[in-house]
Design an enzyme around this catalytic site. Structure first.
Site, PDB file in Angstrom:
ATOM      1  CG  HIS A 192      80.645  22.775  32.246  1.00 57.51           C
ATOM      2  ND1 HIS A 192      79.454  22.176  32.374  1.00 57.51           N
ATOM      3  CD2 HIS A 192      80.961  22.444  30.874  1.00 57.51           C
ATOM      4  CE1 HIS A 192      79.063  21.403  31.096  1.00 57.51           C
ATOM      5  NE2 HIS A 192      80.011  21.743  30.261  1.00 57.51           N
ATOM      6  CG  ASN A 194      77.325  22.691  26.251  1.00 56.64           C
ATOM      7  OD1 ASN A 194      76.048  22.268  25.735  1.00 56.64           O
ATOM      8  ND2 ASN A 194      78.589  22.565  25.508  1.00 56.64           N
ATOM      9  CE1 TYR A 195      72.221  26.779  29.445  1.00 58.38           C
ATOM     10  CE2 TYR A 195      74.231  28.100  29.441  1.00 58.38           C
ATOM     11  CZ  TYR A 195      73.284  27.425  29.997  1.00 58.38           C
ATOM     12  OH  TYR A 195      72.765  27.427  31.364  1.00 58.38           O
ATOM     13  N   GLY A 345      86.107  14.483  11.483  1.00 53.87           N
ATOM     14  CA  GLY A 345      86.888  16.020  11.314  1.00 53.87           C
ATOM     15  C   GLY A 345      86.768  16.579  12.634  1.00 53.87           C
ATOM     16  CE1 TYR A 348      89.187  13.303  18.186  1.00 53.52           C
ATOM     17  CE2 TYR A 348      91.422  13.539  16.570  1.00 53.52           C
ATOM     18  CZ  TYR A 348      90.016  12.947  16.987  1.00 53.52           C
ATOM     19  OH  TYR A 348      89.686  11.867  15.970  1.00 53.52           O
ATOM     20  CB  SER A 350      88.370  22.742  19.937  1.00 58.32           C
ATOM     21  OG  SER A 350      88.937  23.493  19.259  1.00 58.32           O
TER      22      SER A 350
END
Length: 387
Positions: A192, A194-195, A345, A348, A350
């Site tokens: 995993h 994330n940046y 908005g 879900y 994604s």
């Protein structure tokens, strides 16, 4: 002769289509002026087209998985804005990683690319590869969103020490890349990363910005050589900015990815950081960029070493049980998942792309003593310094 000289001077001074538009407003008595204006307009149109073509060549969008979320013209005219820099970075990281994963598949499986927009502002590009021979499910998502933070999200940020006005809907911008890779072979770990980059405008007009991110590894069977090489690659990336970053962010990772109700970590860690706003914006961006570019060299060699390893039903069932733990963390504790679900908005599909296709829960399951499975649990309950 005087006419020719005047014509040349008019062409030299022309920088837009204004002369053409002016000539169209002339009366019939100025036919010569209209003809002249039309000629200059053609010249001006070609000049503008050539300039536009030259500008677009500076940003070759064909190398990305899809068109950028922000209009290309806006990106080209705001190259020094951190919002632009971050969007272009995550577009490249997404494309490089997706193509690197596709190259590991045997039957030519490709990512499904879904570019989406949100009514509140911005959008994203979700790339998912499912039912591959090497990767059972791989999701690589970018989002570039803007709008107003709901009070719940503001409160979450205030709980981390952000000095934001309570109870207000605040304008924000967020851009990030996030990926979770669930391999088919239990001997290949899940990764995993994330940046992300945030900007928030408070009620007094002041802007707060910060970066966050990290990369972590979740093996099903422990290979200490893999663990060392993975951590070494991340440390090298951190050391480019600050020698204190790796030990600090490695510890933070072990603490953040802890499944508290199970008394164990999700995996063998990596790095995790948030609220990075020092020493300055450019250096913070460089650090994030270095870490993001370290993902492929930290993970792909491990995939290649183990994607053809033999395994049986016992290993497969253990993999599914550990995936269940992965799901528990993501749905109960993960800050990014919560932020996404709170955002108006929210998309879900994604947000939940991180979940595996299959997982398993068994009542009161415990691995046999001294087994390979128990060896992993021992490390997860007591995180180790690998370097």
């Amino acid at each position: 002769m005087a006419f020719v000289t005047g014509f040349r001077r008019a062409i030299q001074k022309l920088t837009s289509l204004s002369v053409y538009q002016f000539s169209r407003r002339t009366t019939k008595r100025h036919v010569a002026g209209f003809i002249l204006g039309t000629g200059i307009a053609t010249f001006g149109t070609l000049t503008v087209a050539q300039m536009e073509s030259s500008r677009r060549r500076k940003l070759n969008t064909s190398v990305y998985m899809a068109e950028p979320i922000t209009d290309v013209d806006q990106l080209l005219t705001s190259e020094d804005d951190m919002k632009t820099k971050m969007e272009l970075l995550i577009l490249k990281i997404q494309a490089d990683f997706c193509r690197a994963l596709e190259a590991e598949e045997y039957a030519g499986q490709k990512f499904k690319v879904d570019r989406w927009l949100r009514n509140e502002g911005g959008g994203g590009i979700t790339c998912v590869l499912q039912d591959g021979e090497v990767f059972e499910k791989a999701g690589v998502n970018i989002s570039v969103v803007k709008g107003h933070l709901p009070p719940q999200a503001v409160q979450q940020m205030r709980s981390r020490g952000k000095k934001l006005t309570e109870g207000s809907k605040l304008p924000f911008f967020a851009a990030g890349v996030s990926a979770v890779i669930h391999p088919r072979n239990p001997m290949v770990p899940t990764i995993h990363f994330n940046y992300r980059y945030f900007e928030v405008i408070d009620t007094d007009g002041s802007k707060q910005w910060w970066f966050g991110g990290g990369t972590d590894l979740t093996p099903y069977y422990l290979d200490e050589k893999d663990a060392v090489s993975f951590h070494k690659t991340l440390k090298d990336a951190c050391d480019e900015s600050d020698l204190e970053y790796y030990p600090k962010f490695k510890k933070w990772c072990d603490e953040y990815f802890r499944i508290t109700h199970r008394g164990e970590c999700r995996g063998i860690g990596g790095i995790f950081f948030d609220d990075i706003d020092a020493p300055n914006q450019e250096k913070a961006f460089k650090f994030v960029s270095d870490c993001a570019h370290a993902v492929i060299p930290s993970y792909l060699p491990i995939v290649r070493r183990h994607k053809n390893d033999a395994y049986g039903e016992r290993e497969r069932q253990w993999q599914l049980l550990r995936r269940g733990r992965y799901v528990e963390f993501n749905l109960i504790y993960d800050r990014g998942t919560k932020f996404g679900l709170y955002t108006p908005g929210a998309r879900y599909e994604s947000i939940l792309m991180s979940l595996p296709l299959t997982a398993r829960w068994e009542y009161m399951h415990s691995p046999p003593p001294n087994s390979k499975e128990q060896k992993l649990i021992d490390i997860l309950k007591n995180p180790k310094d690998w370097l």
